[in-house]
Design a protein around this motif. Sequence first.
Motif, PDB file in Angstrom:
ATOM      1  N   ASN A  68       2.460  11.019  -0.381  1.00  0.00           N
ATOM      2  CA  ASN A  68       1.046  10.802  -0.048  1.00  0.00           C
ATOM      3  C   ASN A  68       0.831  10.480   1.426  1.00  0.00           C
ATOM      4  O   ASN A  68      -0.191   9.931   1.806  1.00  0.00           O
ATOM      5  CB  ASN A  68       0.471   9.662  -0.896  1.00  0.00           C
ATOM      6  N   CYS A  69       1.778  10.805   2.267  1.00  0.00           N
ATOM      7  CA  CYS A  69       1.669  10.493   3.691  1.00  0.00           C
ATOM      8  C   CYS A  69       0.829  11.535   4.430  1.00  0.00           C
ATOM      9  O   CYS A  69       0.379  12.524   3.860  1.00  0.00           O
ATOM     10  CB  CYS A  69       3.066  10.426   4.311  1.00  0.00           C
ATOM     11  N   ALA A  70       0.637  11.280   5.715  1.00  0.00           N
ATOM     12  CA  ALA A  70      -0.112  12.203   6.562  1.00  0.00           C
ATOM     13  C   ALA A  70       0.707  13.460   6.850  1.00  0.00           C
ATOM     14  O   ALA A  70       1.939  13.470   6.724  1.00  0.00           O
ATOM     15  CB  ALA A  70      -0.478  11.520   7.875  1.00  0.00           C
ATOM     16  N   LYS A  71       0.018  14.504   7.237  1.00  0.00           N
ATOM     17  CA  LYS A  71       0.663  15.766   7.579  1.00  0.00           C
ATOM     18  C   LYS A  71       1.684  15.556   8.701  1.00  0.00           C
ATOM     19  O   LYS A  71       1.415  14.874   9.685  1.00  0.00           O
ATOM     20  CB  LYS A  71      -0.401  16.777   8.024  1.00  0.00           C
ATOM     21  N   GLY A  72       2.850  16.118   8.530  1.00  0.00           N
ATOM     22  CA  GLY A  72       3.880  16.067   9.553  1.00  0.00           C
ATOM     23  C   GLY A  72       4.882  14.941   9.414  1.00  0.00           C
ATOM     24  O   GLY A  72       5.963  15.000  10.020  1.00  0.00           O
ATOM     25  N   PRO A  77      -4.365  15.039  -4.773  1.00  0.00           N
ATOM     26  CA  PRO A  77      -3.458  14.071  -5.394  1.00  0.00           C
ATOM     27  C   PRO A  77      -2.098  14.678  -5.712  1.00  0.00           C
ATOM     28  O   PRO A  77      -1.927  15.909  -5.727  1.00  0.00           O
ATOM     29  CB  PRO A  77      -4.199  13.668  -6.672  1.00  0.00           C
ATOM     30  N   LYS A  78      -1.150  13.808  -5.977  1.00  0.00           N
ATOM     31  CA  LYS A  78       0.221  14.264  -6.196  1.00  0.00           C
ATOM     32  C   LYS A  78       0.340  15.231  -7.370  1.00  0.00           C
ATOM     33  O   LYS A  78       1.140  16.168  -7.318  1.00  0.00           O
ATOM     34  CB  LYS A  78       1.151  13.064  -6.412  1.00  0.00           C
ATOM     35  N   ASN A  79      -0.413  15.004  -8.431  1.00  0.00           N
ATOM     36  CA  ASN A  79      -0.267  15.903  -9.581  1.00  0.00           C
ATOM     37  C   ASN A  79      -0.626  17.332  -9.188  1.00  0.00           C
ATOM     38  O   ASN A  79       0.024  18.287  -9.622  1.00  0.00           O
ATOM     39  CB  ASN A  79      -1.092  15.413 -10.773  1.00  0.00           C
ATOM     40  N   HIS A  80      -1.647  17.491  -8.377  1.00  0.00           N
ATOM     41  CA  HIS A  80      -2.038  18.812  -7.893  1.00  0.00           C
ATOM     42  C   HIS A  80      -0.933  19.417  -7.025  1.00  0.00           C
ATOM     43  O   HIS A  80      -0.582  20.600  -7.171  1.00  0.00           O
ATOM     44  CB  HIS A  80      -3.334  18.698  -7.090  1.00  0.00           C
ATOM     45  N   ASN A  81      -0.376  18.611  -6.145  1.00  0.00           N
ATOM     46  CA  ASN A  81       0.635  19.119  -5.225  1.00  0.00           C
ATOM     47  C   ASN A  81       1.972  19.382  -5.907  1.00  0.00           C
ATOM     48  O   ASN A  81       2.717  20.281  -5.493  1.00  0.00           O
ATOM     49  CB  ASN A  81       0.787  18.166  -4.043  1.00  0.00           C
ATOM     50  N   ILE A  82       2.288  18.619  -6.942  1.00  0.00           N
ATOM     51  CA  ILE A  82       3.465  18.940  -7.748  1.00  0.00           C
ATOM     52  C   ILE A  82       3.319  20.337  -8.345  1.00  0.00           C
ATOM     53  O   ILE A  82       4.243  21.157  -8.308  1.00  0.00           O
ATOM     54  CB  ILE A  82       3.675  17.894  -8.863  1.00  0.00           C
ATOM     55  N   ALA A 122       2.929  17.192   1.979  1.00  0.00           N
ATOM     56  CA  ALA A 122       2.309  15.884   2.185  1.00  0.00           C
ATOM     57  C   ALA A 122       0.844  15.923   1.758  1.00  0.00           C
ATOM     58  O   ALA A 122       0.175  16.956   1.854  1.00  0.00           O
ATOM     59  CB  ALA A 122       2.396  15.486   3.655  1.00  0.00           C
ATOM     60  N   HIS A 123       0.353  14.774   1.326  1.00  0.00           N
ATOM     61  CA  HIS A 123      -1.059  14.637   0.969  1.00  0.00           C
ATOM     62  C   HIS A 123      -1.966  15.071   2.118  1.00  0.00           C
ATOM     63  O   HIS A 123      -3.015  15.673   1.897  1.00  0.00           O
ATOM     64  CB  HIS A 123      -1.345  13.182   0.586  1.00  0.00           C
ATOM     65  N   GLY A 124      -1.550  14.771   3.349  1.00  0.00           N
ATOM     66  CA  GLY A 124      -2.369  15.075   4.507  1.00  0.00           C
ATOM     67  C   GLY A 124      -2.547  16.557   4.793  1.00  0.00           C
ATOM     68  O   GLY A 124      -3.366  16.934   5.634  1.00  0.00           O
ATOM     69  N   VAL A 125      -1.812  17.413   4.095  1.00  0.00           N
ATOM     70  CA  VAL A 125      -1.964  18.859   4.280  1.00  0.00           C
ATOM     71  C   VAL A 125      -3.252  19.346   3.627  1.00  0.00           C
ATOM     72  O   VAL A 125      -3.990  20.155   4.193  1.00  0.00           O
ATOM     73  CB  VAL A 125      -0.750  19.613   3.710  1.00  0.00           C
ATOM     74  N   ASN A 126      -3.522  18.845   2.412  1.00  0.00           N
ATOM     75  CA  ASN A 126      -4.708  19.331   1.678  1.00  0.00           C
ATOM     76  C   ASN A 126      -5.563  18.225   1.073  1.00  0.00           C
ATOM     77  O   ASN A 126      -6.579  18.507   0.447  1.00  0.00           O
ATOM     78  CB  ASN A 126      -4.272  20.306   0.570  1.00  0.00           C
ATOM     79  N   PHE A 127      -5.111  16.961   1.234  1.00  0.00           N
ATOM     80  CA  PHE A 127      -5.840  15.790   0.740  1.00  0.00           C
ATOM     81  C   PHE A 127      -6.054  15.824  -0.781  1.00  0.00           C
ATOM     82  O   PHE A 127      -7.033  15.276  -1.298  1.00  0.00           O
ATOM     83  CB  PHE A 127      -7.176  15.617   1.472  1.00  0.00           C
ATOM     84  N   MET A 150       0.810  -1.222   0.000  1.00  0.00           N
ATOM     85  CA  MET A 150       0.000   0.000   0.000  1.00  0.00           C
ATOM     86  C   MET A 150       0.840   1.267   0.000  1.00  0.00           C
ATOM     87  O   MET A 150       0.292   2.368   0.020  1.00  0.00           O
ATOM     88  CB  MET A 150      -0.908   0.012   1.236  1.00  0.00           C
ATOM     89  N   VAL A 151       2.149   1.115  -0.010  1.00  0.00           N
ATOM     90  CA  VAL A 151       3.007   2.295  -0.001  1.00  0.00           C
ATOM     91  C   VAL A 151       2.692   3.173  -1.205  1.00  0.00           C
ATOM     92  O   VAL A 151       2.612   2.695  -2.339  1.00  0.00           O
ATOM     93  CB  VAL A 151       4.490   1.884  -0.002  1.00  0.00           C
ATOM     94  N   GLY A 152       2.492   4.440  -0.945  1.00  0.00           N
ATOM     95  CA  GLY A 152       2.170   5.378  -2.013  1.00  0.00           C
ATOM     96  C   GLY A 152       0.687   5.652  -2.165  1.00  0.00           C
ATOM     97  O   GLY A 152       0.301   6.595  -2.863  1.00  0.00           O
ATOM     98  N   TRP A 153      -0.148   4.847  -1.515  1.00  0.00           N
ATOM     99  CA  TRP A 153      -1.595   5.080  -1.581  1.00  0.00           C
ATOM    100  C   TRP A 153      -1.959   6.304  -0.756  1.00  0.00           C
ATOM    101  O   TRP A 153      -1.304   6.632   0.240  1.00  0.00           O
ATOM    102  CB  TRP A 153      -2.357   3.889  -1.018  1.00  0.00           C
ATOM    103  N   GLU A 154      -3.049   6.949  -1.151  1.00  0.00           N
ATOM    104  CA  GLU A 154      -3.609   8.009  -0.325  1.00  0.00           C
ATOM    105  C   GLU A 154      -4.277   7.381   0.906  1.00  0.00           C
ATOM    106  O   GLU A 154      -4.763   6.247   0.861  1.00  0.00           O
ATOM    107  CB  GLU A 154      -4.620   8.827  -1.122  1.00  0.00           C
ATOM    108  N   GLY A 155      -4.289   8.130   2.012  1.00  0.00           N
ATOM    109  CA  GLY A 155      -4.778   7.601   3.280  1.00  0.00           C
ATOM    110  C   GLY A 155      -6.197   7.068   3.220  1.00  0.00           C
ATOM    111  O   GLY A 155      -6.514   6.048   3.847  1.00  0.00           O
ATOM    112  N   LYS A 156      -7.065   7.727   2.456  1.00  0.00           N
ATOM    113  CA  LYS A 156      -8.463   7.297   2.367  1.00  0.00           C
ATOM    114  C   LYS A 156      -8.569   5.868   1.867  1.00  0.00           C
ATOM    115  O   LYS A 156      -9.359   5.066   2.383  1.00  0.00           O
ATOM    116  CB  LYS A 156      -9.227   8.233   1.440  1.00  0.00           C
ATOM    117  N   LYS A 157      -7.751   5.528   0.878  1.00  0.00           N
ATOM    118  CA  LYS A 157      -7.790   4.177   0.325  1.00  0.00           C
ATOM    119  C   LYS A 157      -7.198   3.169   1.308  1.00  0.00           C
ATOM    120  O   LYS A 157      -7.722   2.053   1.461  1.00  0.00           O
ATOM    121  CB  LYS A 157      -7.025   4.136  -1.002  1.00  0.00           C
ATOM    122  N   VAL A 158      -6.132   3.565   1.999  1.00  0.00           N
ATOM    123  CA  VAL A 158      -5.487   2.678   2.964  1.00  0.00           C
ATOM    124  C   VAL A 158      -6.465   2.266   4.064  1.00  0.00           C
ATOM    125  O   VAL A 158      -6.601   1.085   4.385  1.00  0.00           O
ATOM    126  CB  VAL A 158      -4.246   3.356   3.589  1.00  0.00           C
TER     127      VAL A 158
END
Length: 210
Positions: free
Chosen positions: A112-116, A143-148, A136-141, A47-55
Amino acid sequence: MQKPDSLIFDMDGTLWDAVDTYAHSWNVVFAEQGIDITITRDVLAGMVGWEGKKVIEVLMPDFDHDKRVEIYNMVNGRRHNLISEKGGILYNGVIDGLKLLAEKYPLFILSNCAKGIIRQFIDWAGIDDLIKDELAHGVNFMPKNHNIKLLMDKHGLKNPVYVGDTEGDGQQSRLAGVPFVFVSYGFGQTDDYDLKFDDFTSLVNYFVNL
């Protein structure tokens, strides 16, 4: 591929392996809450790399969304302490390699990890002076393309590359319109990449001499 003006790194499976620590954080919280679930390394590694919601949907299929989020927040709270205590395993050449790369490129971490958690990793590894920024994904939830794209806009990056270890990293890089550099020693597999390296030192040598 033209010479990049910056390198954006994934964290888990690219810079280090902390799956054992992550699994332990889940199991500690499950035990404390009297939940009869045990998370193994093999399960979590997939599950490494998955967003938290899916995990949390996969790990806790019998719980409703609110309960999943409640437990996930407990896990992330516990994880902050455990990372400081247990850390993870840095891949060979990462620290020395980042030092060399930082002399030529601004370096970023996006996961895609949690904030912090990225900050915990940076502090544990002692690389604060090498990393210009992290997200981190956990800052704004998002996807990576948006955060890139957020990092690109914030820092005026014109030609970054994203370095990651999964097919999803490649897909998100494509969506962001940036080249994808695949490291094959991590947790995933893909044939869709612009460059591939089998170890971190080879990646460093390529970009230092580009």
